[in-house]
Every structure is written in C-alpha cells, then in structure tokens.
Design a protein around this motif. Structure first.
Motif, PDB file in Angstrom:
ATOM      1  N   THR A   1       2.790 -28.984  36.905  1.00  0.00           N
ATOM      2  CA  THR A   1       3.039 -29.597  38.210  1.00  0.00           C
ATOM      3  C   THR A   1       2.113 -29.055  39.294  1.00  0.00           C
ATOM      4  N   LYS A   2       1.516 -27.910  39.066  1.00  0.00           N
ATOM      5  CA  LYS A   2       0.576 -27.349  40.040  1.00  0.00           C
ATOM      6  C   LYS A   2      -0.829 -27.788  39.629  1.00  0.00           C
ATOM      7  N   LEU A   3      -1.208 -28.956  40.118  1.00  0.00           N
ATOM      8  CA  LEU A   3      -2.467 -29.566  39.704  1.00  0.00           C
ATOM      9  C   LEU A   3      -3.603 -29.270  40.666  1.00  0.00           C
ATOM     10  N   VAL A   4      -4.780 -29.175  40.106  1.00  0.00           N
ATOM     11  CA  VAL A   4      -5.999 -29.167  40.897  1.00  0.00           C
ATOM     12  C   VAL A   4      -6.428 -30.630  40.924  1.00  0.00           C
ATOM     13  N   THR A   5      -6.452 -31.219  42.110  1.00  0.00           N
ATOM     14  CA  THR A   5      -6.826 -32.624  42.235  1.00  0.00           C
ATOM     15  C   THR A   5      -8.164 -32.739  42.952  1.00  0.00           C
ATOM     16  N   PHE A   6      -8.760 -33.882  42.799  1.00  0.00           N
ATOM     17  CA  PHE A   6     -10.084 -34.129  43.360  1.00  0.00           C
ATOM     18  C   PHE A   6     -10.067 -35.422  44.161  1.00  0.00           C
ATOM     19  N   SER A   7     -11.065 -35.572  45.036  1.00  0.00           N
ATOM     20  CA  SER A   7     -11.186 -36.810  45.805  1.00  0.00           C
ATOM     21  C   SER A   7     -12.461 -37.527  45.364  1.00  0.00           C
ATOM     22  N   PRO A   8     -12.503 -38.842  45.525  1.00  0.00           N
ATOM     23  CA  PRO A   8     -13.689 -39.604  45.109  1.00  0.00           C
ATOM     24  C   PRO A   8     -14.960 -39.177  45.836  1.00  0.00           C
TER      25      PRO A   8
ATOM     26  N   ILE B   1       1.498 -41.795  22.472  1.00  0.00           N
ATOM     27  CA  ILE B   1       0.544 -42.287  23.467  1.00  0.00           C
ATOM     28  C   ILE B   1      -0.775 -41.524  23.356  1.00  0.00           C
ATOM     29  N   PHE B   2      -0.692 -40.211  23.170  1.00  0.00           N
ATOM     30  CA  PHE B   2      -1.917 -39.426  22.978  1.00  0.00           C
ATOM     31  C   PHE B   2      -2.668 -39.904  21.750  1.00  0.00           C
ATOM     32  N   ASP B   3      -1.948 -40.173  20.682  1.00  0.00           N
ATOM     33  CA  ASP B   3      -2.585 -40.644  19.454  1.00  0.00           C
ATOM     34  C   ASP B   3      -3.250 -42.000  19.654  1.00  0.00           C
ATOM     35  N   LYS B   4      -2.571 -42.876  20.358  1.00  0.00           N
ATOM     36  CA  LYS B   4      -3.080 -44.235  20.580  1.00  0.00           C
ATOM     37  C   LYS B   4      -4.322 -44.258  21.483  1.00  0.00           C
ATOM     38  N   HIS B   5      -4.307 -43.453  22.552  1.00  0.00           N
ATOM     39  CA  HIS B   5      -5.372 -43.511  23.543  1.00  0.00           C
ATOM     40  C   HIS B   5      -6.454 -42.445  23.378  1.00  0.00           C
ATOM     41  N   ASN B   6      -6.230 -41.496  22.489  1.00  0.00           N
ATOM     42  CA  ASN B   6      -7.215 -40.456  22.206  1.00  0.00           C
ATOM     43  C   ASN B   6      -7.690 -39.739  23.477  1.00  0.00           C
ATOM     44  N   ARG B   7      -6.743 -39.299  24.290  1.00  0.00           N
ATOM     45  CA  ARG B   7      -7.035 -38.560  25.523  1.00  0.00           C
ATOM     46  C   ARG B   7      -6.579 -37.119  25.370  1.00  0.00           C
ATOM     47  N   ARG B   8      -7.160 -36.225  26.172  1.00  0.00           N
ATOM     48  CA  ARG B   8      -6.775 -34.813  26.142  1.00  0.00           C
ATOM     49  C   ARG B   8      -5.670 -34.510  27.143  1.00  0.00           C
ATOM     50  N   ARG B   9      -5.581 -35.308  28.194  1.00  0.00           N
ATOM     51  CA  ARG B   9      -4.584 -35.097  29.232  1.00  0.00           C
ATOM     52  C   ARG B   9      -4.205 -36.454  29.806  1.00  0.00           C
ATOM     53  N   LEU B  10      -2.986 -36.543  30.314  1.00  0.00           N
ATOM     54  CA  LEU B  10      -2.521 -37.775  30.942  1.00  0.00           C
ATOM     55  C   LEU B  10      -1.786 -37.436  32.239  1.00  0.00           C
ATOM     56  N   PRO B  11      -2.111 -38.143  33.317  1.00  0.00           N
ATOM     57  CA  PRO B  11      -1.342 -37.967  34.548  1.00  0.00           C
ATOM     58  C   PRO B  11       0.088 -38.472  34.342  1.00  0.00           C
ATOM     59  N   VAL B  12       1.041 -37.740  34.879  1.00  0.00           N
ATOM     60  CA  VAL B  12       2.452 -38.112  34.776  1.00  0.00           C
ATOM     61  C   VAL B  12       2.856 -38.753  36.100  1.00  0.00           C
TER      62      VAL B  12
ATOM     63  N   VAL C   1       1.460 -39.451  41.324  1.00  0.00           N
ATOM     64  CA  VAL C   1       1.232 -38.414  40.318  1.00  0.00           C
ATOM     65  C   VAL C   1       2.160 -37.238  40.625  1.00  0.00           C
ATOM     66  N   VAL C   2       2.994 -36.880  39.657  1.00  0.00           N
ATOM     67  CA  VAL C   2       3.908 -35.747  39.834  1.00  0.00           C
ATOM     68  C   VAL C   2       3.559 -34.586  38.907  1.00  0.00           C
ATOM     69  N   GLY C   3       2.587 -34.818  38.034  1.00  0.00           N
ATOM     70  CA  GLY C   3       2.184 -33.769  37.109  1.00  0.00           C
ATOM     71  C   GLY C   3       1.140 -34.277  36.143  1.00  0.00           C
ATOM     72  N   GLN C   4       0.882 -33.445  35.163  1.00  0.00           N
ATOM     73  CA  GLN C   4      -0.083 -33.800  34.130  1.00  0.00           C
ATOM     74  C   GLN C   4       0.387 -33.148  32.842  1.00  0.00           C
ATOM     75  N   ILE C   5       0.285 -33.880  31.748  1.00  0.00           N
ATOM     76  CA  ILE C   5       0.646 -33.312  30.457  1.00  0.00           C
ATOM     77  C   ILE C   5      -0.560 -33.395  29.544  1.00  0.00           C
ATOM     78  N   SER C   6      -0.748 -32.354  28.779  1.00  0.00           N
ATOM     79  CA  SER C   6      -1.881 -32.301  27.868  1.00  0.00           C
ATOM     80  C   SER C   6      -1.390 -32.319  26.430  1.00  0.00           C
ATOM     81  N   ARG C   7      -2.307 -32.503  25.512  1.00  0.00           N
ATOM     82  CA  ARG C   7      -1.951 -32.426  24.098  1.00  0.00           C
ATOM     83  C   ARG C   7      -1.346 -31.062  23.781  1.00  0.00           C
ATOM     84  N   LYS C   8      -1.923 -30.042  24.378  1.00  0.00           N
ATOM     85  CA  LYS C   8      -1.434 -28.685  24.145  1.00  0.00           C
ATOM     86  C   LYS C   8       0.022 -28.541  24.588  1.00  0.00           C
ATOM     87  N   ASP C   9       0.387 -29.136  25.736  1.00  0.00           N
ATOM     88  CA  ASP C   9       1.772 -29.088  26.217  1.00  0.00           C
ATOM     89  C   ASP C   9       2.724 -29.728  25.200  1.00  0.00           C
ATOM     90  N   VAL C  10       2.297 -30.836  24.604  1.00  0.00           N
ATOM     91  CA  VAL C  10       3.135 -31.533  23.617  1.00  0.00           C
ATOM     92  C   VAL C  10       3.282 -30.680  22.360  1.00  0.00           C
TER      93      VAL C  10
END
Length: 154
Positions: A29-36, A115-126, A132-141
């Motif tokens: 939940t403590k994310l480092v976010t970026f701006s365009p 969803i990770f298997d289907k989309h082949n991503r390392r992280r997904l915004p929650v 956006v309230v968080g981010q989950i990674s493959r490692k978290d799962v």
C-alpha cells in the motif's frame, strides 16, 4: 494380558480456516508513484533508491494513466546507445505502458494468480472505486500461497 488405556475419549477438533485470502490482505500500500511529466532519468533514480522495478503512473487527479517499469527504461537506454547520445530528460509519458491491466482489491489471491498467468505481468495495480489503493506482485501471491499452504479449501 491387555494394556489398559487411561486416556479419555478424544474430541475431534474441527479446524476452521480463517487465514486472509484476498488481494487486499497481501498487496503493498505504500507505493512509489510517478507522473507522466517526470523525466525517465528521475524514474530510474527512484527505482534504484527504493529498490523497486516499476510503479503506477498517476495524473494530477490521482487516476491511473499508465505503468512504468525497468523494461520501459531499457527502451530509453537502448535508444540512447543506438543514437550515441546521453540519456536525455525525456518524459515518462513517452515510455510508460498505457494499456494497464488492473486487479480489484476484493478478489482472492487464487484469482490473482490466474490473472498473472493470463497477462504475464510482474505487478498489477490494485483498484477500488476507480482509484489505485495498492499494488500486488507475483512475489506477494507466492508469499500468500506459502502462508496458506497448510490449509484445505472447499
């Protein structure tokens, strides 16, 4: 001669499953976010200083507009090398992935694994209510699955 048991009648203890299994229980939940508008060089510095490999890109109102990763930064590094130029102050908007798969906060980690298997991503915004309230990674799962490995689900 028979051996007499001094133990009483054993009660069968039913184990109840109460471990958390939702994405919201395991997400960061403590994310480092970026701006365009941020420079790609600044993003790379943030990656290094926070020991992360990507993060969500949010507009001025806090809405998700993309995601930037180390792989996206590699494009900038590769172009700089190809054209024999230093890494320029180009914006995140040019290199970020704009098509972002997201995941709801209230689904199970088992559905997240699919969803990770289907989309082949390392992280997904929650997401919750469009934000956006968080981010989950493959490692978290994987960590969640390890914590739950001793339980049976029906």
């Amino acid at each position: 001669m028979a051996i007499k048991s001094f133990q009483g009648i054993r009660k069968t203890i039913k184990k109840e499953f109460d471990a958390p299994i939702l994405v919201s229980d395991y997400m960061s939940t403590k994310l480092v976010t970026f701006s365009p508008e941020q420079s790609i060089l600044e993003v790379m510095e943030q990656f290094a200083s926070h020991h992360i490999s990507g993060g969500p890109v949010l507009d001025d109102n806090g809405f998700l507009v993309g995601i930037i990763s180390e792989a996206d930064c590699m494009k900038q590094i590769s172009e700089s090398r190809y054209f024999n130029q230093p890494i320029l102050d180009k914006s995140v908007e040019k290199y970020m992935s704009k098509e972002v798969e997201t995941i709801p906060h209230d689904i199970s980690i088992f559905d997240a694994a699919g969803i990770f298997d289907k989309h082949n991503r390392r992280r997904l915004p929650v997401m919750k209510d469009g934000l956006v309230v968080g981010q989950i990674s493959r490692k978290d799962v994987v960590i969640a699955a390890l914590k739950l490995s001793g339980h049976n689900w029906k």
